[in-house]
Design a protein around this motif. Sequence first.
Motif, PDB file in Angstrom:
ATOM      1  N   ALA A 248       0.828  -1.210   0.000  1.00 12.01           N
ATOM      2  CA  ALA A 248       0.000   0.000   0.000  1.00 12.01           C
ATOM      3  C   ALA A 248       0.861   1.258   0.000  1.00 12.01           C
ATOM      4  O   ALA A 248       0.543   2.245   0.667  1.00 12.01           O
ATOM      5  N   LEU A 249       1.962   1.218  -0.760  1.00 12.02           N
ATOM      6  CA  LEU A 249       2.840   2.380  -0.823  1.00 12.02           C
ATOM      7  C   LEU A 249       2.188   3.490  -1.630  1.00 12.02           C
ATOM      8  O   LEU A 249       1.620   3.253  -2.700  1.00 12.02           O
ATOM      9  N   ARG A 250       2.281   4.721  -1.107  1.00 14.21           N
ATOM     10  CA  ARG A 250       1.762   5.867  -1.830  1.00 14.21           C
ATOM     11  C   ARG A 250       2.873   6.726  -2.427  1.00 14.21           C
ATOM     12  O   ARG A 250       2.629   7.508  -3.343  1.00 14.21           O
ATOM     13  N   SER A 251       4.070   6.608  -1.854  1.00 14.85           N
ATOM     14  CA  SER A 251       5.162   7.444  -2.353  1.00 14.85           C
ATOM     15  C   SER A 251       6.484   6.705  -2.162  1.00 14.85           C
ATOM     16  O   SER A 251       6.702   6.064  -1.127  1.00 14.85           O
ATOM     17  N   VAL A 252       7.330   6.800  -3.181  1.00 12.89           N
ATOM     18  CA  VAL A 252       8.668   6.188  -3.137  1.00 12.89           C
ATOM     19  C   VAL A 252       9.671   7.194  -3.690  1.00 12.89           C
ATOM     20  O   VAL A 252       9.410   7.848  -4.696  1.00 12.89           O
ATOM     21  N   ILE A 253      10.807   7.319  -3.018  1.00 12.61           N
ATOM     22  CA  ILE A 253      11.905   8.146  -3.526  1.00 12.61           C
ATOM     23  C   ILE A 253      13.183   7.322  -3.476  1.00 12.61           C
ATOM     24  O   ILE A 253      13.483   6.688  -2.467  1.00 12.61           O
ATOM     25  N   CYS A 254      13.925   7.322  -4.587  1.00 12.61           N
ATOM     26  CA  CYS A 254      15.238   6.696  -4.647  1.00 12.61           C
ATOM     27  C   CYS A 254      16.259   7.756  -5.059  1.00 12.61           C
ATOM     28  O   CYS A 254      16.070   8.428  -6.080  1.00 12.61           O
ATOM     29  N   VAL A 255      17.288   7.896  -4.275  1.00 11.37           N
ATOM     30  CA  VAL A 255      18.321   8.884  -4.562  1.00 11.37           C
ATOM     31  C   VAL A 255      19.651   8.158  -4.755  1.00 11.37           C
ATOM     32  O   VAL A 255      20.107   7.454  -3.847  1.00 11.37           O
ATOM     33  N   PRO A 256      20.284   8.268  -5.930  1.00  9.49           N
ATOM     34  CA  PRO A 256      21.560   7.563  -6.170  1.00  9.49           C
ATOM     35  C   PRO A 256      22.681   8.118  -5.290  1.00  9.49           C
ATOM     36  O   PRO A 256      22.721   9.303  -4.953  1.00  9.49           O
ATOM     37  N   LEU A 257      23.592   7.240  -4.930  1.00  9.44           N
ATOM     38  CA  LEU A 257      24.849   7.620  -4.271  1.00  9.44           C
ATOM     39  C   LEU A 257      25.960   7.439  -5.298  1.00  9.44           C
ATOM     40  O   LEU A 257      26.139   6.349  -5.833  1.00  9.44           O
ATOM     41  N   VAL A 258      26.673   8.519  -5.597  1.00 12.45           N
ATOM     42  CA  VAL A 258      27.668   8.477  -6.668  1.00 12.45           C
ATOM     43  C   VAL A 258      29.063   8.557  -6.083  1.00 12.45           C
ATOM     44  O   VAL A 258      29.261   8.923  -4.923  1.00 12.45           O
ATOM     45  N   ARG A 259      30.042   8.210  -6.906  1.00 11.24           N
ATOM     46  CA  ARG A 259      31.441   8.212  -6.477  1.00 11.24           C
ATOM     47  C   ARG A 259      31.967   9.640  -6.512  1.00 11.24           C
ATOM     48  O   ARG A 259      32.304  10.175  -7.571  1.00 11.24           O
ATOM     49  N   ILE A 260      32.006  10.262  -5.336  1.00  8.94           N
ATOM     50  CA  ILE A 260      32.498  11.635  -5.231  1.00  8.94           C
ATOM     51  C   ILE A 260      34.008  11.601  -5.050  1.00  8.94           C
ATOM     52  O   ILE A 260      34.521  10.897  -4.189  1.00  8.94           O
ATOM     53  N   ARG A 261      34.704  12.366  -5.867  1.00 15.52           N
ATOM     54  CA  ARG A 261      36.145  12.518  -5.667  1.00 15.52           C
ATOM     55  C   ARG A 261      36.352  13.647  -4.680  1.00 15.52           C
ATOM     56  O   ARG A 261      36.126  14.806  -5.000  1.00 15.52           O
ATOM     57  N   VAL A 262      36.783  13.286  -3.471  1.00 16.64           N
ATOM     58  CA  VAL A 262      36.897  14.270  -2.409  1.00 16.64           C
ATOM     59  C   VAL A 262      37.855  15.370  -2.825  1.00 16.64           C
ATOM     60  O   VAL A 262      38.976  15.113  -3.256  1.00 16.64           O
ATOM     61  N   GLY A 263      37.398  16.622  -2.680  1.00 13.56           N
ATOM     62  CA  GLY A 263      38.221  17.753  -3.074  1.00 13.56           C
ATOM     63  C   GLY A 263      38.121  18.061  -4.553  1.00 13.56           C
ATOM     64  O   GLY A 263      38.678  19.030  -5.019  1.00 13.56           O
ATOM     65  N   GLN A 264      37.371  17.235  -5.352  1.00  9.44           N
ATOM     66  CA  GLN A 264      37.259  17.444  -6.787  1.00  9.44           C
ATOM     67  C   GLN A 264      35.809  17.226  -7.227  1.00  9.44           C
ATOM     68  O   GLN A 264      35.539  16.564  -8.208  1.00  9.44           O
ATOM     69  N   GLN A 265      34.852  17.810  -6.450  1.00 10.81           N
ATOM     70  CA  GLN A 265      33.453  17.559  -6.744  1.00 10.81           C
ATOM     71  C   GLN A 265      33.043  18.051  -8.128  1.00 10.81           C
ATOM     72  O   GLN A 265      32.048  17.612  -8.681  1.00 10.81           O
ATOM     73  N   HIS A 266      33.849  18.998  -8.718  1.00  9.19           N
ATOM     74  CA  HIS A 266      33.498  19.500 -10.040  1.00  9.19           C
ATOM     75  C   HIS A 266      33.599  18.423 -11.097  1.00  9.19           C
ATOM     76  O   HIS A 266      33.049  18.567 -12.193  1.00  9.19           O
ATOM     77  N   GLU A 267      34.269  17.309 -10.795  1.00  6.57           N
ATOM     78  CA  GLU A 267      34.406  16.232 -11.776  1.00  6.57           C
ATOM     79  C   GLU A 267      33.222  15.276 -11.749  1.00  6.57           C
ATOM     80  O   GLU A 267      33.126  14.385 -12.580  1.00  6.57           O
ATOM     81  N   THR A 268      32.319  15.467 -10.782  1.00  4.74           N
ATOM     82  CA  THR A 268      31.197  14.541 -10.664  1.00  4.74           C
ATOM     83  C   THR A 268      30.358  14.503 -11.936  1.00  4.74           C
ATOM     84  O   THR A 268      29.844  13.463 -12.327  1.00  4.74           O
ATOM     85  N   SER A 269      30.245  15.637 -12.623  1.00 11.60           N
ATOM     86  CA  SER A 269      29.379  15.702 -13.793  1.00 11.60           C
ATOM     87  C   SER A 269      29.847  14.819 -14.931  1.00 11.60           C
ATOM     88  O   SER A 269      29.077  14.493 -15.820  1.00 11.60           O
ATOM     89  N   VAL A 270      31.112  14.408 -14.930  1.00 10.95           N
ATOM     90  CA  VAL A 270      31.609  13.588 -16.020  1.00 10.95           C
ATOM     91  C   VAL A 270      31.637  12.106 -15.659  1.00 10.95           C
ATOM     92  O   VAL A 270      32.111  11.297 -16.425  1.00 10.95           O
ATOM     93  N   LEU A 271      31.110  11.766 -14.482  1.00  4.65           N
ATOM     94  CA  LEU A 271      31.111  10.369 -14.087  1.00  4.65           C
ATOM     95  C   LEU A 271      30.066   9.589 -14.878  1.00  4.65           C
ATOM     96  O   LEU A 271      29.090  10.132 -15.376  1.00  4.65           O
TER      97      LEU A 271
END
Length: 563
Positions: A248-271
């Motif tokens: 009887a679920l009315r709402s579901v949310i799934c949020v991906p966890l991505v490989r963050i390069r610590v100190g280089q978050q600007h590179e996340t967009s090219v993953l």
Amino acid sequence: MASQSASPSEIRPSASTALKLIVVDTSGGRRELKVTRSPFRIGRLPDCDLSLRDSRVSRNHAQILLEDGKYFIEDLESRHGLIVNGQKATRHQLRPADCIEFGSEDSYKVFVGSEPAFTAPLMEKVAAMPTAKGPGNLGQLSAVLDVALALQSSLGVDDVLEAAVDAALVVTQAERGFLMLRAEDGELQTKVARDRGGKILAEADLRVPRGVIQKALDSRRDLLSMTASPSDFGTGTLDKSGTAEALALRSVICVPLVRIRVGQQHETSVLSARQDTLGLLYMDSREGELSSGNRELLQTLAIEISTVLENARLLEEERQKHDLEQELRIARDIQQSMLPPRMPAEGWMLAEGSSEACQQVGGDYFDVIQLSPDHWVSVLADVSGKGVSAALLTSLIQGAFFATATLDASLSQVVARINNYICERSRSAKFATVFYSAIERDGLVRWVNAGHCPTIVARASGEVEWLEPTSFPIGLFPDSEFPQQECRLLPGDKLVIYSDGVSEAENFSAEQFGEERLKEIVARNASGTPHELLGTIQREINSFTDGAAQRDDLTLLVLGYQG
């Protein structure tokens, strides 16, 4: 501030007076150690008593001293300074529960004796806050993340992940939260499962097929979000089992966890959305729709979770690297201890040798052994390759030569026996070049050169001769023959034996030292003692390379016949 030179001589505290330290790393991992010596050095260098793997920590950052039964910590002119209990300090008397930091709040922390306990659950802390920092959901998220980040600096990774799921439940008011990570085989595994009331859920409580969730995760087009609704996870196109309908679920949310390069978050967009996905945060509710605003907050929280996971991965790599470095230091010490403890400095035969590995452990070795008052044998070997594998084979060859050195067998027989031994037991296709010689009191030299660099015979007159290779290296072919050659030394003559790391030593222009240069240096200094000649060659090599990193071990052995 007291300098290192002003420190007292080394003191060994007793077990009852040794100071206990709790070291908290950047991802919350803890280890306990005791101050067993004074001074006790803290810094980035591997040989520090407490080595902290953070580039912001100075090579020698601080030291702990025991003076009149009291412990003090001193800053050693570090780049970012020493912080004790939130205040900058150059010298401080340590007391229980003191917190020591090294100029950066998000770096290592060291507690004296014990550390403050953090026991209140995240949701209780958030609920106890009178107001959030700002209006609406953003203020609520700010308060939650403040607590989560505080926990990140004081708890282990598992505790932080649990706190993050609690935070997501607070933000969304969802009923259930599941944090799932990819295993080595790519399958999703539940790491944390909790409900809104803080109850721990079983992995089976999810009930939505993991394959369905994984398919939705892998097929998404957006790196940081994915489409998830009850119809997708129930009666829709992805699953025909009706699981979501039964729940009887009315709402579901799934949020991906991505490989963050610590100190280089600007590179996340090219993953890559598929290859660089660590897992996901799954939330569901039977009560009502979860707003899109909360979805954005969850994405922000998911990035924080991803950063924690990346920090944990980097820290584990650092731990493994640190452990390996410790093992290599032990191996290096053992290898150095296997070199001759004393070289003959008087009598009819003199010798001087040195071996410098280009890595922690080397593939070269030399030895000088007296078989009788009238006989000395010497060996210098160079194993192919570098590092641990070469060092292991080097130890094997060294033991074999030491065990087989005898007056009863010819040099050819000894080398042939060791060659067969290595061929039978070495499965790594490695080989070794060897120069093996025996010198008698009358100046007769018997020698075998198994693929090694030509040895230099330096005459007292300044003339030089070469003892060229006479066979293949050992370890290549079973039943190889190793012809024995002879020459005769006169009083004042010397043998200069070296590995190819000497002749192939390079400067910053990639120019090699070369055998001809070595021969000229030996000829000009042939009248010196073995100690003087070896020192001259070393100085010439150091001057030529001028500090350039070398790719091979440098080993030298000089034998001097006195007559």
